[in-house]
Scaffold this motif. Structure first.
Motif, PDB file in Angstrom:
ATOM      1  N   LEU A   7       0.802  -1.167   0.015  1.00  7.25           N
ATOM      2  CA  LEU A   7      -0.071   0.069   0.021  1.00  7.25           C
ATOM      3  C   LEU A   7       0.868   1.307   0.141  1.00  7.25           C
ATOM      4  N   ARG A   8       2.136   1.142  -0.099  1.00 15.63           N
ATOM      5  CA  ARG A   8       3.067   2.172  -0.124  1.00 15.63           C
ATOM      6  C   ARG A   8       2.974   3.188   1.181  1.00 15.63           C
ATOM      7  N   ILE A   9       2.776   2.612   2.246  1.00 20.57           N
ATOM      8  CA  ILE A   9       2.428   3.176   3.713  1.00 20.57           C
ATOM      9  C   ILE A   9       3.892   2.900   4.409  1.00 20.57           C
ATOM     10  N   ASP A  10       4.652   3.830   4.768  1.00 21.76           N
ATOM     11  CA  ASP A  10       5.970   4.082   5.266  1.00 21.76           C
ATOM     12  C   ASP A  10       5.863   3.375   6.870  1.00 21.76           C
ATOM     13  N   TRP A  11       6.574   2.333   6.885  1.00 25.85           N
ATOM     14  CA  TRP A  11       6.407   1.679   8.487  1.00 25.85           C
ATOM     15  C   TRP A  11       7.848   1.398   8.878  1.00 25.85           C
ATOM     16  N   PRO A  12       8.371   2.298   9.467  1.00 34.98           N
ATOM     17  CA  PRO A  12       9.862   2.165   9.714  1.00 34.98           C
ATOM     18  C   PRO A  12       9.920   0.919  10.772  1.00 34.98           C
ATOM     19  N   HIS A  13      11.050   0.442  10.950  1.00 34.90           N
ATOM     20  CA  HIS A  13      11.054  -1.033  12.038  1.00 34.90           C
ATOM     21  C   HIS A  13      11.012  -0.485  13.279  1.00 34.90           C
ATOM     22  N   HIS A  14      11.565   0.838  13.597  1.00 36.43           N
ATOM     23  CA  HIS A  14      11.572   1.245  15.041  1.00 36.43           C
ATOM     24  C   HIS A  14      10.124   1.552  15.600  1.00 36.43           C
ATOM     25  N   VAL A  15       9.138   1.873  14.720  1.00 36.05           N
ATOM     26  CA  VAL A  15       7.928   2.399  14.644  1.00 36.05           C
ATOM     27  C   VAL A  15       7.038   1.252  15.397  1.00 36.05           C
ATOM     28  N   PRO A  16       6.433   1.391  16.652  1.00 33.79           N
ATOM     29  CA  PRO A  16       5.635   0.087  16.781  1.00 33.79           C
ATOM     30  C   PRO A  16       4.228   0.395  15.991  1.00 33.79           C
TER      31      PRO A  16
ATOM     32  N   ALA B 191      -7.749   0.611   3.810  1.00 30.10           N
ATOM     33  CA  ALA B 191      -7.216  -0.936   3.448  1.00 30.10           C
ATOM     34  C   ALA B 191      -6.278  -1.348   4.322  1.00 30.10           C
ATOM     35  N   PHE B 192      -5.382  -0.729   4.777  1.00 30.35           N
ATOM     36  CA  PHE B 192      -4.500  -1.231   5.881  1.00 30.35           C
ATOM     37  C   PHE B 192      -5.283  -1.431   7.102  1.00 30.35           C
ATOM     38  N   LEU B 193      -5.974  -0.359   7.692  1.00 36.05           N
ATOM     39  CA  LEU B 193      -6.771  -0.753   8.815  1.00 36.05           C
ATOM     40  C   LEU B 193      -7.666  -1.737   8.974  1.00 36.05           C
ATOM     41  N   GLN B 194      -8.184  -2.322   7.739  1.00 33.45           N
ATOM     42  CA  GLN B 194      -8.953  -3.480   7.795  1.00 33.45           C
ATOM     43  C   GLN B 194      -8.362  -4.632   7.737  1.00 33.45           C
TER      44      GLN B 194
END
Length: 480
Positions: A285-294, A311-314
């Motif tokens: 979905l091209r959502i930025d999720w850095p590994h250090h972010v819970p 869509a991601f929340l689903q």
């Protein structure tokens, strides 16, 4: 995703009501209350067990959908003279009317939970109680379990008390009205404080790693003698109200844990594989999720009105599956003890008119505060409750899912072959040609099968309706 109310065209209201009756029969939904149960409920209304403590001087208010009459909770919020807040939270005292071991009690154990259908509810207790003598209706004196929670200036609970008392609600408020009053600055202090306390509790939820998913819900609504589908986007006031209930549930869990006997609502931590799937979905979905972010921090940064974020929340709802109940007694350590989404021990205790387990939780908390042994009848029933509640939840979930499926099929049955704009909100892991799409207009969520390419998660596509059969209650789309 905006909230939509779609009027059903080509859907026969009478035929739908007949189909809903057939659905209740198929699911084995309880029918009318037996005569002996109704008679006992009438006697209980005439002869309730009333407490000595009188708290009717507190101007409580309730916050529920406008049409609700089974009102479990009422609150009064105030600032403390030395700083912080005092929350009085009244919970309907069902035990004032239901005698353990009676036909009324047995019927509640058979039903377990109130079921909601588009054409009416199937209540846990007879309406003379659930919508009458036990409900915290405005202007009526009612027996209640009165929680008193003192909070510091950051919203942390400093002291907890719960006891039986008589209460009287002054006003029945709804979410939209409260939101409007708060936003316009016209809300009186007890209502305005709901925002202040709610925001503080939400900040504490973030601090402990808890999560509340703000996913718009698909719902069936009555309209002009028939039914329609709508998306309901929760208002901030929904979340503030939920925080009061969550806070009380956490306090209840703490009381029972300290006393050594109780029943917790638990949810296991999501396995690594589930989190890994979410990370793949975020990448798609091209959502930025850095590994250090819970995970909890990421979810709170998303906008549910954006199709990719929705869509991601689903996808995130998969991490909330597997909730259950954990019973403990005699000082044993409960395992599991935590609710992963709450990020703390937690108990269901604020909806006894609609959920069986809450009546037992309330009794155990009363005993814990009083330093007394809990009632024998409450302890004796504890170990059967997890299975009873699980069975009730399965029936409630099946009823909700099949009602929506049925109305969707009825709404679309004359539109087979038409194309629609849709957003892909789920793709099967091992079958990338199959998934789920969300239509904005009409408010439909259905299965989709791609004819030529992998489904693009989170993207808008054109789909063609290939099946809509109210008899099977199924709607199927294909990529156009």
């Amino acid at each position: 995703m905006p909230r939509r109310q779609m009027h059903m065209t080509g859907a026969d209201g009478a035929a739908l009501r007949a189909a809903l009756r057939e659905l209740r029969t198929k699911l084995g939904v309880p029918d009318e209350f037996p005569d002996e149960v109704l008679a006992e409920a009438e006697r209980a209304v005439r002869e309730p067990r009333l407490p000595d403590t009188d708290a009717t001087g507190l101007p409580f208010f309730t916050l529920d959908p406008p049409a609700s009459r089974d009102l479990d909770q009422a609150m009064h919020l105030a600032k403390r003279p030395g700083g912080g807040f005092r929350v009085h939270y009244a919970i309907a005292d069902v035990a004032a009317f239901v005698t353990p071991g009676s036909p009324l009690d047995a019927e509640a154990h058979r039903r377990v939970t109130t079921l909601y259908f588009p054409d009416g509810r199937v209540p846990l207790h007879p309406p003379v109680l659930s919508e009458g003598a036990a409900s915290l209706l405005p202007g009526e004196t009612r027996p209640a379990l009165l929680w008193c929670l003192d909070l510091d200036s950051e919203g942390r609970v400093e002291t907890t008390d719960v006891r039986r008392a008589l209460v009287r609600s002054r006003a029945k408020l709804d979410y939209g009205g409260v939101q409007k009053a708060v936003d316009s600055g016209t809300a009186e202090e007890p209502v305005a404080l709901l925002r202040d306390i709610g925001l503080l509790r939400e900040a504490l939820e973030v601090e402990r790693g808890g999560i509340s998913l703000n996913v718009p819900e698909q719902e069936v609504v009555a309209h002009d003698g028939s039914y329609a589908l709508a998306y309901r986007a929760p208002l901030p006031a929904d979340g503030w109200n939920a925080q009061i209930s969550l806070m009380t549930g956490i306090a209840a869990a703490d009381l029972m844990l300290a006393a050594g006997t109780g029943i917790l609502r638990t949810l296991p931590t999501a396995p690594d594989g589930a989190v890994g799937r979410l990370r793949r979905a975020a990448k798609a979905l091209r959502i930025d999720w850095p590994h250090h972010v819970p995970y909890a921090e990421l979810v709170r940064s998303l906008d549910p009105h954006r199709p990719d974020h929705a869509a991601f929340l689903q996808e995130c709802t998969a991490l909330l599956r597997g909730a259950g109940y954990t019973v403990f007694s005699g000082g044993e350590t409960p395992d599991p003890a935590l609710h992963a989404a709450v990020a703390a021990p937690y108990a269901h205790c604020t909806a006894p008119l609609r959920r069986l387990v809450d009546r037992y939780t309330g009794e155990l908390c009363l005993a814990a505060v009083a330093g007394a042994e809990p009632p024998h009848w409450a302890v004796a029933a504890l170990y059967a409750l997890p299975k009873e509640m699980a069975d009730g939840a399965r029936l409630a979930n099946a009823a909700e899912r099949e009602c929506v499926d049925l109305v969707e099929a009825a709404l679309l049955k004359d539109r087979v072959g038409e194309t629609f704009e849709a957003t892909v909100i789920d793709v099967k892991d091992h079958e990338p040609l199959e998934g789920t799409v969300h239509l904005a207009d009409p408010a439909v969520v259905g299965r989709v099968v791609s004819t030529d390419r992998e489904l693009p998660l989170g993207e808008r596509i054109r789909v063609r309706l290939t099946a809509a059969d109210p008899g099977s209650a199924k709607v199927v789309f294909a990529t156009a």
